[in-house]
Motif scaffolding. Structure first.
Motif, PDB file in Angstrom:
ATOM      1  N   PHE A 124      14.149  13.622   5.185  1.00  0.00           N
ATOM      2  CA  PHE A 124      13.593  12.280   5.180  1.00  0.00           C
ATOM      3  C   PHE A 124      13.391  11.802   6.614  1.00  0.00           C
ATOM      4  O   PHE A 124      14.138  12.203   7.524  1.00  0.00           O
ATOM      5  N   ASP A 125      12.425  10.936   6.793  1.00  0.00           N
ATOM      6  CA  ASP A 125      12.199  10.393   8.149  1.00  0.00           C
ATOM      7  C   ASP A 125      13.163   9.237   8.449  1.00  0.00           C
ATOM      8  O   ASP A 125      13.731   9.162   9.532  1.00  0.00           O
ATOM      9  N   VAL A 126      13.331   8.337   7.499  1.00  0.00           N
ATOM     10  CA  VAL A 126      14.222   7.186   7.732  1.00  0.00           C
ATOM     11  C   VAL A 126      15.046   6.907   6.470  1.00  0.00           C
ATOM     12  O   VAL A 126      14.512   6.944   5.364  1.00  0.00           O
ATOM     13  N   VAL A 127      16.326   6.653   6.649  1.00  0.00           N
ATOM     14  CA  VAL A 127      17.133   6.110   5.556  1.00  0.00           C
ATOM     15  C   VAL A 127      17.838   4.852   6.061  1.00  0.00           C
ATOM     16  O   VAL A 127      18.415   4.839   7.151  1.00  0.00           O
ATOM     17  N   LEU A 128      17.693   3.772   5.302  1.00  0.00           N
ATOM     18  CA  LEU A 128      18.399   2.526   5.622  1.00  0.00           C
ATOM     19  C   LEU A 128      19.596   2.426   4.689  1.00  0.00           C
ATOM     20  O   LEU A 128      19.427   2.341   3.463  1.00  0.00           O
ATOM     21  N   LEU A 129      20.786   2.462   5.276  1.00  0.00           N
ATOM     22  CA  LEU A 129      22.022   2.424   4.497  1.00  0.00           C
ATOM     23  C   LEU A 129      22.724   1.082   4.636  1.00  0.00           C
ATOM     24  O   LEU A 129      22.618   0.407   5.667  1.00  0.00           O
ATOM     25  N   ALA A 161       0.826  -1.225   0.000  1.00  0.00           N
ATOM     26  CA  ALA A 161       0.000   0.000   0.000  1.00  0.00           C
ATOM     27  C   ALA A 161       0.855   1.267   0.000  1.00  0.00           C
ATOM     28  O   ALA A 161       0.329   2.374  -0.208  1.00  0.00           O
ATOM     29  N   ALA A 162       2.164   1.121   0.193  1.00  0.00           N
ATOM     30  CA  ALA A 162       3.048   2.306   0.197  1.00  0.00           C
ATOM     31  C   ALA A 162       3.253   2.805  -1.228  1.00  0.00           C
ATOM     32  O   ALA A 162       3.086   2.057  -2.187  1.00  0.00           O
ATOM     33  N   SER A 163       3.624   4.085  -1.344  1.00  0.00           N
ATOM     34  CA  SER A 163       3.964   4.604  -2.683  1.00  0.00           C
ATOM     35  C   SER A 163       5.473   4.477  -2.871  1.00  0.00           C
ATOM     36  O   SER A 163       6.219   4.400  -1.890  1.00  0.00           O
ATOM     37  N   PHE A 164       5.900   4.407  -4.119  1.00  0.00           N
ATOM     38  CA  PHE A 164       7.319   4.227  -4.430  1.00  0.00           C
ATOM     39  C   PHE A 164       7.718   5.151  -5.569  1.00  0.00           C
ATOM     40  O   PHE A 164       7.019   5.246  -6.583  1.00  0.00           O
ATOM     41  N   ILE A 165       8.838   5.863  -5.363  1.00  0.00           N
ATOM     42  CA  ILE A 165       9.384   6.724  -6.423  1.00  0.00           C
ATOM     43  C   ILE A 165      10.644   6.067  -6.968  1.00  0.00           C
ATOM     44  O   ILE A 165      11.639   5.964  -6.256  1.00  0.00           O
ATOM     45  N   ASN A 224      15.502  14.950  -9.028  1.00  0.00           N
ATOM     46  CA  ASN A 224      15.413  15.874  -7.885  1.00  0.00           C
ATOM     47  C   ASN A 224      14.000  16.413  -7.726  1.00  0.00           C
ATOM     48  O   ASN A 224      13.481  16.485  -6.601  1.00  0.00           O
ATOM     49  N   GLU A 225      13.341  16.733  -8.840  1.00  0.00           N
ATOM     50  CA  GLU A 225      11.954  17.224  -8.750  1.00  0.00           C
ATOM     51  C   GLU A 225      11.041  16.138  -8.195  1.00  0.00           C
ATOM     52  O   GLU A 225      10.189  16.411  -7.340  1.00  0.00           O
ATOM     53  N   ALA A 226      11.258  14.904  -8.613  1.00  0.00           N
ATOM     54  CA  ALA A 226      10.426  13.792  -8.109  1.00  0.00           C
ATOM     55  C   ALA A 226      10.642  13.590  -6.613  1.00  0.00           C
ATOM     56  O   ALA A 226       9.688  13.389  -5.846  1.00  0.00           O
ATOM     57  N   TYR A 227      11.891  13.716  -6.160  1.00  0.00           N
ATOM     58  CA  TYR A 227      12.189  13.494  -4.729  1.00  0.00           C
ATOM     59  C   TYR A 227      11.684  14.634  -3.851  1.00  0.00           C
ATOM     60  O   TYR A 227      11.497  14.475  -2.641  1.00  0.00           O
ATOM     61  N   LYS A 228      11.414  15.796  -4.487  1.00  0.00           N
ATOM     62  CA  LYS A 228      10.867  16.919  -3.698  1.00  0.00           C
ATOM     63  C   LYS A 228       9.425  16.660  -3.266  1.00  0.00           C
ATOM     64  O   LYS A 228       8.882  17.348  -2.408  1.00  0.00           O
TER      65      LYS A 228
END
Ligand code: 6PG
Length: 230
Positions: A123-128, A92-96, A113-117
């Motif tokens: 960002f709330d969470v980044v998994l690296l 149900a999540a959206s994905f870019i 960059n426009e899409a990520y805006k």
């Protein structure tokens, strides 16, 4: 570094940390942004996370980096995320996606960059993840345009890795920039095995971000590394 004695504990602790941070973001701001890495290490985490009982319709997922290959290519991070995370309850999540129809990351960077805006930022969470060379996302040591990727206000940047035993053949990449990772509210680094632990310890004393780019993020208050020996 948070030491997890078993793979199972490691998977569950990271999944809980991500899930809790996303829920808190949704409670505070009505939505959450989750940026995820490719590679092999996080696969079992995505499988577990996809089953979490979260308000997934308000979670917006994007990639930390991408090899410039088609989404059905075996090396595609988008393919990995669609197969391991964007299913079960997380469907149900959206994905870019990061890969576009442009012929190169350089030509695509303004569009991406426009899409990520459209994502909630910071960002709330980044998994690296991290390579034994100290790269994270596609911030590779001594890569062409690494300086720009570490010092720009853009969210993503194109990068061409210097071929090494770690890069594989896919040298043309798009990556989150240093500032877009550093400002993330919760930065999680998932590590497994002795080689990664050794590289992490080296990155902790490394003073040169061009030598080990991951070293930029290890001291942040919003950073945690989770390691398991298996
Ligand atoms: C990628 C990843 C990359 C990855 C590290 C570790 O596109 O390859 O985003 O940054 O996290 O290379 O990869 P492994 O988990 O496979 O060791």
């Amino acid at each position: 570094m948070i030491l997890c004695e078993t793979q199972d504990q490691w998977e569950h602790e990271i999944t809980s940390a991500i899930s809790n941070a996303l829920q808190a973001a949704i409670k505070l701001r009505g939505k959450a942004s989750l940026v995820v890495s490719g590679g092999s290490t996080p696969k079992p985490i995505y499988e577990l996370l996809s089953q979490e009982d979260l308000d997934w319709k308000n979670v917006h997922i994007a990639l930390a980096d991408e090899r410039w290959v088609e989404p059905d290519h075996p090396a595609s991070n988008e393919k990995l995320i669609r197969e391991t995370l964007l299913k079960n309850k997380a469907k149900a999540a959206s994905f870019i996606p990061m890969k576009t129809a442009h012929t190169s990351p350089q030509e695509a960077v303004t569009f991406v960059n426009e899409a990520y805006k459209t994502l909630s930022f910071p960002f709330d969470v980044v998994l690296l993840g991290m390579g034994p060379d100290g790269h994270t996302a596609s911030l590779f040591p001594h890569a062409a345009s690494l300086s720009l990727a570490l010092n720009t206000e853009d969210i993503v940047a194109p990068i061409k890795a210097q071929k090494s035993g770690v890069t594989g053949v896919h040298l043309d990449r798009m990556t989150l920039t240093g500032p877009s990772i550093a400002t993330t509210r919760t930065i999680i680094l998932a590590l497994k095995g002795q080689e990664k632990k050794k590289a992490y310890n080296q990155a902790n004393i490394c003073q040169d971000a061009h030598e080990m780019p991951v070293s930029l993020f290890l001291k942040a208050d919003n950073f945690n590394a989770y390691w398991t020996p298996s």
